[in-house]
Design a protein around this motif. Structure first.
Motif, PDB file in Angstrom:
ATOM      1  N   SER A 187       0.833  -1.028   0.038  1.00  0.00           N
ATOM      2  CA  SER A 187       0.131   0.106   0.108  1.00  0.00           C
ATOM      3  C   SER A 187       0.913   1.401   0.054  1.00  0.00           C
ATOM      4  O   SER A 187       0.605   2.400  -0.871  1.00  0.00           O
ATOM      5  CB  SER A 187      -0.931   0.028   1.151  1.00  0.00           C
ATOM      6  OG  SER A 187      -0.268  -0.217   2.411  1.00  0.00           O
ATOM      7  N   ARG A 232     -11.701  -7.735  -5.474  1.00  0.00           N
ATOM      8  CA  ARG A 232     -10.631  -6.586  -5.131  1.00  0.00           C
ATOM      9  C   ARG A 232     -11.410  -5.006  -5.279  1.00  0.00           C
ATOM     10  O   ARG A 232     -12.037  -4.878  -6.166  1.00  0.00           O
ATOM     11  CB  ARG A 232      -9.463  -6.680  -5.763  1.00  0.00           C
ATOM     12  CG  ARG A 232      -8.744  -7.874  -5.417  1.00  0.00           C
ATOM     13  CD  ARG A 232      -7.209  -7.651  -6.389  1.00  0.00           C
ATOM     14  NE  ARG A 232      -6.333  -9.142  -5.778  1.00  0.00           N
ATOM     15  CZ  ARG A 232      -5.158  -9.430  -6.333  1.00  0.00           C
ATOM     16  NH1 ARG A 232      -4.875  -8.865  -7.463  1.00  0.00           N
ATOM     17  NH2 ARG A 232      -4.777 -10.387  -6.207  1.00  0.00           N
ATOM     18  N   GLY A 233     -10.812  -4.197  -4.553  1.00  0.00           N
ATOM     19  CA  GLY A 233     -11.360  -2.721  -4.640  1.00  0.00           C
ATOM     20  C   GLY A 233     -12.986  -2.524  -4.159  1.00  0.00           C
ATOM     21  O   GLY A 233     -13.452  -3.339  -3.710  1.00  0.00           O
ATOM     22  N   CYS A 234     -13.264  -1.307  -4.432  1.00  0.00           N
ATOM     23  CA  CYS A 234     -14.630  -0.807  -4.222  1.00  0.00           C
ATOM     24  C   CYS A 234     -14.878   0.190  -4.925  1.00  0.00           C
ATOM     25  O   CYS A 234     -13.832   1.048  -5.614  1.00  0.00           O
ATOM     26  CB  CYS A 234     -14.487  -0.222  -2.551  1.00  0.00           C
ATOM     27  SG  CYS A 234     -15.871   0.214  -2.129  1.00  0.00           S
ATOM     28  N   CYS A 259      -9.726   6.370   1.971  1.00  0.00           N
ATOM     29  CA  CYS A 259      -9.374   4.955   1.422  1.00  0.00           C
ATOM     30  C   CYS A 259      -8.506   5.049   0.368  1.00  0.00           C
ATOM     31  O   CYS A 259      -8.455   5.706  -0.857  1.00  0.00           O
ATOM     32  CB  CYS A 259     -10.810   4.322   1.372  1.00  0.00           C
ATOM     33  SG  CYS A 259     -10.478   2.440   0.779  1.00  0.00           S
ATOM     34  N   ASN A 289      -8.560   2.867  -1.842  1.00  0.00           N
ATOM     35  CA  ASN A 289      -9.280   2.493  -3.085  1.00  0.00           C
ATOM     36  C   ASN A 289      -9.415   3.860  -4.023  1.00  0.00           C
ATOM     37  O   ASN A 289      -9.403   3.811  -5.033  1.00  0.00           O
ATOM     38  CB  ASN A 289     -10.692   1.722  -2.999  1.00  0.00           C
ATOM     39  CG  ASN A 289     -10.641   0.336  -2.559  1.00  0.00           C
ATOM     40  OD1 ASN A 289      -9.814  -0.443  -3.243  1.00  0.00           O
ATOM     41  ND2 ASN A 289     -10.824  -0.093  -1.403  1.00  0.00           N
ATOM     42  N   ARG A 290      -9.687   4.647  -3.372  1.00  0.00           N
ATOM     43  CA  ARG A 290      -9.816   6.226  -4.084  1.00  0.00           C
ATOM     44  C   ARG A 290      -8.439   6.485  -4.518  1.00  0.00           C
ATOM     45  O   ARG A 290      -8.559   7.020  -5.925  1.00  0.00           O
ATOM     46  CB  ARG A 290     -10.301   7.397  -3.019  1.00  0.00           C
ATOM     47  CG  ARG A 290     -10.347   8.603  -3.639  1.00  0.00           C
ATOM     48  CD  ARG A 290     -11.661   8.564  -4.741  1.00  0.00           C
ATOM     49  NE  ARG A 290     -11.804   9.921  -5.454  1.00  0.00           N
ATOM     50  CZ  ARG A 290     -11.980   9.983  -6.597  1.00  0.00           C
ATOM     51  NH1 ARG A 290     -12.506   8.705  -7.444  1.00  0.00           N
ATOM     52  NH2 ARG A 290     -12.674  10.822  -7.209  1.00  0.00           N
ATOM     53  N   PHE A 326      -6.252   4.310  -5.798  1.00  0.00           N
ATOM     54  CA  PHE A 326      -6.316   3.205  -6.955  1.00  0.00           C
ATOM     55  C   PHE A 326      -6.960   4.159  -8.076  1.00  0.00           C
ATOM     56  O   PHE A 326      -6.584   4.047  -9.278  1.00  0.00           O
ATOM     57  CB  PHE A 326      -7.005   2.183  -6.501  1.00  0.00           C
ATOM     58  CG  PHE A 326      -5.973   1.199  -5.775  1.00  0.00           C
ATOM     59  CD1 PHE A 326      -4.589   1.362  -5.700  1.00  0.00           C
ATOM     60  CD2 PHE A 326      -6.728   0.253  -5.173  1.00  0.00           C
ATOM     61  CE1 PHE A 326      -3.976   0.462  -5.035  1.00  0.00           C
ATOM     62  CE2 PHE A 326      -5.802  -0.498  -4.161  1.00  0.00           C
ATOM     63  CZ  PHE A 326      -4.506  -0.383  -4.249  1.00  0.00           C
ATOM     64  N   GLN A 327      -8.215   4.759  -7.707  1.00  0.00           N
ATOM     65  CA  GLN A 327      -9.154   5.143  -8.920  1.00  0.00           C
ATOM     66  C   GLN A 327      -8.419   6.439  -9.550  1.00  0.00           C
ATOM     67  O   GLN A 327      -8.587   6.660 -10.845  1.00  0.00           O
ATOM     68  CB  GLN A 327     -10.625   5.602  -8.363  1.00  0.00           C
ATOM     69  CG  GLN A 327     -11.167   4.249  -7.745  1.00  0.00           C
ATOM     70  CD  GLN A 327     -12.507   4.712  -6.759  1.00  0.00           C
ATOM     71  OE1 GLN A 327     -12.599   5.880  -6.755  1.00  0.00           O
ATOM     72  NE2 GLN A 327     -13.122   4.206  -6.062  1.00  0.00           N
ATOM     73  N   VAL A 374     -10.888  -0.587 -10.766  1.00  0.00           N
ATOM     74  CA  VAL A 374     -10.177  -1.719  -9.815  1.00  0.00           C
ATOM     75  C   VAL A 374     -11.183  -2.548  -9.048  1.00  0.00           C
ATOM     76  O   VAL A 374     -10.738  -3.547  -8.421  1.00  0.00           O
ATOM     77  CB  VAL A 374      -9.782  -0.440  -8.483  1.00  0.00           C
ATOM     78  CG1 VAL A 374     -10.946   0.246  -7.955  1.00  0.00           C
ATOM     79  CG2 VAL A 374      -9.064  -1.258  -7.404  1.00  0.00           C
ATOM     80  N   ARG A 375     -12.545  -2.234  -9.093  1.00  0.00           N
ATOM     81  CA  ARG A 375     -13.546  -3.192  -8.363  1.00  0.00           C
ATOM     82  C   ARG A 375     -13.628  -4.410  -9.466  1.00  0.00           C
ATOM     83  O   ARG A 375     -14.217  -4.133 -10.561  1.00  0.00           O
ATOM     84  CB  ARG A 375     -14.677  -2.559  -8.164  1.00  0.00           C
ATOM     85  CG  ARG A 375     -16.023  -3.358  -7.624  1.00  0.00           C
ATOM     86  CD  ARG A 375     -15.619  -3.971  -6.249  1.00  0.00           C
ATOM     87  NE  ARG A 375     -16.423  -5.010  -6.245  1.00  0.00           N
ATOM     88  CZ  ARG A 375     -16.667  -5.621  -5.026  1.00  0.00           C
ATOM     89  NH1 ARG A 375     -16.014  -5.229  -4.046  1.00  0.00           N
ATOM     90  NH2 ARG A 375     -17.494  -6.879  -4.836  1.00  0.00           N
ATOM     91  N   ASP A 424     -12.838  -5.630   0.491  1.00  0.00           N
ATOM     92  CA  ASP A 424     -13.037  -4.490   0.972  1.00  0.00           C
ATOM     93  C   ASP A 424     -14.682  -4.167   1.054  1.00  0.00           C
ATOM     94  O   ASP A 424     -15.364  -3.527   2.203  1.00  0.00           O
ATOM     95  CB  ASP A 424     -12.729  -3.326   0.040  1.00  0.00           C
ATOM     96  CG  ASP A 424     -11.342  -3.331   0.242  1.00  0.00           C
ATOM     97  OD1 ASP A 424     -10.624  -3.216   1.337  1.00  0.00           O
ATOM     98  OD2 ASP A 424     -10.582  -3.140  -0.887  1.00  0.00           O
TER      99      ASP A 424
END
Length: 300
Positions: A46, A145-147, A154, A156-157, A159-160, A169-170, A199
């Motif tokens: 991460s 994986r992902g959201c 988070c 995930n944001r 990643f986006q 990502v989701r 997640d």
């Protein structure tokens, strides 16, 4: 012991996952390894994914893998073994003649194409985890994986935003793949509890969830715990979760302040009242719930 192990094993590469709170520890271990050998060092996880431009400046780290590494790490090892160019290794940050080089990102993998976990490396004690006052042989698996949410705090944001070139990502594994993978591992490890590391476990089509509930009960039949978002639990899926063997649900409430949640964390418009109603439903159907919260949020 660390230096002795390095001397005895004589590794070509040492790779580590780095969380922010373990960074100094990893730095020291990699620095000790570098002081006694010519080993290549690789950092992923991460923190390197969020700030790869910072991590690559560490003299104890030769390579940084940004994002998911199933493809990148294999390609890196091939390049190091063959002493070939690193330009084709995706997701890689490295240095050439003192200059930092960032390679393009590879597209996110189809979840059904990700290889099974290799569990034979681990001592049996690592599978012993406490839950509700009892030790269980526990398996940890991902069904997705992902959201899709855009919560400000988070990963995930990140990643986006930072890894948009890699795709959405989701992603979900198919129910068939989930049952196949866990069923195979269960025959070797005899799990007493499964913890899903997703997640947002319930973020898939209702028909897929119904297939999962039915097949899990029939083909696996092991108690399981999962993490999901509060808006995904309801009177329709909670009884099915209970019947299929769900014993616990983790929820990211994050704070007891509606203002902090909505204006600092940007976690939608969900109020404390909404959360309490949903936690009440979990009580109604006899499923243990956990509220994950952060303390000391800036501006709180």
């Amino acid at each position: 012991n660390w230096l002795k192990l390095i001397e005895e094993f004589s590794p070509d590469v040492i790779a580590t996952t780095v969380l922010e709170d373990s960074y100094q520890y990893c730095d020291r271990l990699l620095g000790l390894a570098k002081s006694k050998s010519n080993v290549f060092t690789v950092a992923g996880g991460s923190m390197p994914t969020i700030v790869p431009q910072v991590i690559i400046e560490n003299p104890n780290i030769d390579f940084v893998v940004e994002g998911e590494a199933e493809v990148a790490f294999v390609e890196l090892l091939k390049s190091l073994e063959n002493k070939s160019s690193l330009k084709t290794v995706p997701n890689l940050w490295h240095k050439e003649k003192g200059k930092v080089v960032k390679n393009p990102l590879v597209k996110y993998l189809n979840m059904d194409e990700i290889p099974d976990q290799r569990l034979e490396f681990w001592d049996d004690k690592h599978f012993q985890k406490p839950y509700e006052g009892k030790l269980y042989t526990t398996g940890f698996f991902e069904t997705s994986r992902g959201c899709m949410h855009k919560c400000h705090y988070c990963i995930n944001r990140a990643f986006q935003i930072f890894q948009a070139d890699a795709g959405l990502v989701r992603r979900n594994k198919s129910v068939n793949r989930i049952i196949e993978e866990i069923g195979k591992a269960h025959k070797e490890r005899y799990f007493g509890l499964i913890q899903f590391t997703d997640d947002n476990f319930l973020a898939r089509q209702p028909r897929e969830l119904d297939e999962f509930f039915e097949r899990w009960k029939k083909e696996i039949n092991i108690p399981y715990w999962m993490n999901t978002c509060i808006e995904t639990v309801n009177d329709n899926n909670l009884p099915k979760l209970k019947e299929s063997g769900c014993v616990g649900i983790g929820i990211g409430m994050e704070t007891g302040s509606d203002w902090v949640r909505q204006h600092l964390l940007l976690k939608g418009k969900m109020s404390n009242k909404f959360y309490m109603e949903k936690f009440g439903l979990m009580v109604k159907y006899g499923i243990r719930s956990t509220s994950n919260s952060m303390i000391g949020i800036p501006g709180e």
